[in-house]
Write a protein that holds these residues in place. Sequence first.
Motif, PDB file in Angstrom:
ATOM      1  N   ARG A  21       0.787  -1.241   0.000  1.00 34.76           N
ATOM      2  CA  ARG A  21       0.000   0.000   0.000  1.00 34.76           C
ATOM      3  C   ARG A  21       0.822   1.296   0.000  1.00 34.76           C
ATOM      4  NH1 ARG A  21      -3.101  -4.055   1.676  1.00 34.76           N
ATOM      5  NH2 ARG A  21      -5.325  -4.010   1.291  1.00 34.76           N
ATOM      6  N   GLN A  46       8.826  -3.677  12.176  1.00 35.74           N
ATOM      7  CA  GLN A  46       7.369  -3.636  12.354  1.00 35.74           C
ATOM      8  C   GLN A  46       6.958  -3.759  13.825  1.00 35.74           C
ATOM      9  OE1 GLN A  46       6.490  -6.595   8.918  1.00 35.74           O
ATOM     10  NE2 GLN A  46       4.566  -5.588   9.380  1.00 35.74           N
ATOM     11  N   SER A  73      -3.185   4.487   4.393  1.00 39.63           N
ATOM     12  CA  SER A  73      -2.915   4.964   3.034  1.00 39.63           C
ATOM     13  C   SER A  73      -3.981   5.957   2.549  1.00 39.63           C
ATOM     14  CB  SER A  73      -2.784   3.789   2.066  1.00 39.63           C
ATOM     15  OG  SER A  73      -3.951   2.991   2.071  1.00 39.63           O
TER      16      SER A  73
HETATM   17  N1  LIG Z   1      -5.571   0.141   6.179  1.00 38.24           N
HETATM   18  C1  LIG Z   1      -4.121   0.189   6.093  1.00 38.24           C
HETATM   19  C2  LIG Z   1      -3.643  -1.178   5.726  1.00 38.24           C
HETATM   20  C3  LIG Z   1      -2.141  -1.234   5.640  1.00 38.24           C
HETATM   21  C4  LIG Z   1      -1.686  -2.631   5.306  1.00 38.24           C
HETATM   22  O1  LIG Z   1      -2.463  -3.589   5.276  1.00 38.24           O
HETATM   23  N2  LIG Z   1      -0.367  -2.759   5.043  1.00 38.24           N
HETATM   24  C5  LIG Z   1       0.183  -4.037   4.740  1.00 38.24           C
HETATM   25  C6  LIG Z   1       0.986  -3.993   3.466  1.00 38.24           C
HETATM   26  S1  LIG Z   1      -0.032  -3.633   2.086  1.00 38.24           S
HETATM   27  C7  LIG Z   1       1.107  -4.421   5.871  1.00 38.24           C
HETATM   28  O2  LIG Z   1       1.876  -3.622   6.350  1.00 38.24           O
HETATM   29  N3  LIG Z   1       1.023  -5.689   6.273  1.00 38.24           N
HETATM   30  C8  LIG Z   1       1.828  -6.242   7.301  1.00 38.24           C
HETATM   31  C9  LIG Z   1       1.079  -6.405   8.577  1.00 38.24           C
HETATM   32  O3  LIG Z   1      -0.131  -6.137   8.620  1.00 38.24           O
HETATM   33  O4  LIG Z   1       1.704  -6.800   9.548  1.00 38.24           O
HETATM   34  C10 LIG Z   1      -3.709   1.217   5.034  1.00 38.24           C
HETATM   35  O5  LIG Z   1      -4.437   1.370   4.044  1.00 38.24           O
HETATM   36  O6  LIG Z   1      -2.657   1.862   5.184  1.00 38.24           O
END
Ligand SMILES: N[C@@H](CCC(=O)N[C@@H](CS)C(=O)NCC(=O)O)C(=O)O
Length: 219
Positions: A21, A46, A73
């Motif tokens: 994202r 993270q 995002s």
């Molecule tokens: N709603 C959040 C979602 C962010 C999201 O899902 N990021 C993912 C990558 S696309 C992430 O960091 N995933 C790893 C995790 O959740 O630990 C946004 O739109 O920023």
Amino acid sequence: MTRIKVSAFRWVPPFAQGLVRDLRVRWALEEAGLAYEERLIGPEDQKSESYRRLQPFGQVPAYEEDGLVLFESGAIVMHIAERTEALMPSEPGARARAKTWMFAALNTVEPQIQNLAEIDLFNPGEEWAKLRRPAAVEAVKERLESLSAWLDGKDHLEERFTAADLLMTTVLRILRHTELVAEFPVLHAYCQRCEARPAFRKALADQMAPFARNAPPGR
Ligand SMILES: N[C@@H](CCC(=O)N[C@@H](CS)C(=O)NCC(=O)O)C(=O)O
């Protein structure tokens, strides 16, 4: 001069490359003509306290701008869009409509699509996933049908390209492992139109570059 930093993953497996994202934020910044730096992170970051101060859930993207820290995002893209005509018209009604479609992309279309992605990309082969999949596909198709009907005869969600098209395109991209978008020629053409924008091409290339540099041996 404004100094902008966007967090992104150092590396993700191929199924996620081009979908993470931070792409939305990179694309918005390119459309706005704003330079930025990357804050590349890995799994260890993270969970760290310092990263959680930027993104409470340990996800990407996080956004830093002269002491202002944002996450989500959609909120970040909105923040960027509000300062540039390139992503949001200045006329109040058109602005409100663009924001409406930004929420529609993230609140009405993305949940169904993300649900299918959880099944196909994150839990392939699980018994529960096989059982759940047909209903999940139907739920996605219902949303795509409505979106296709709205976009029929139009180039964009409203009069011109806005941050809403940027978000909607990145949401529809999550389905790239299926033929679902291709089943709707109007949506297929819409995605192609938005993804042909130079700002999108640049943002995608910039997300992909670290993945190539940081690929684990054999990947
Ligand atoms: N709603 C959040 C979602 C962010 C999201 O899902 N990021 C993912 C990558 S696309 C992430 O960091 N995933 C790893 C995790 O959740 O630990 C946004 O739109 O920023």
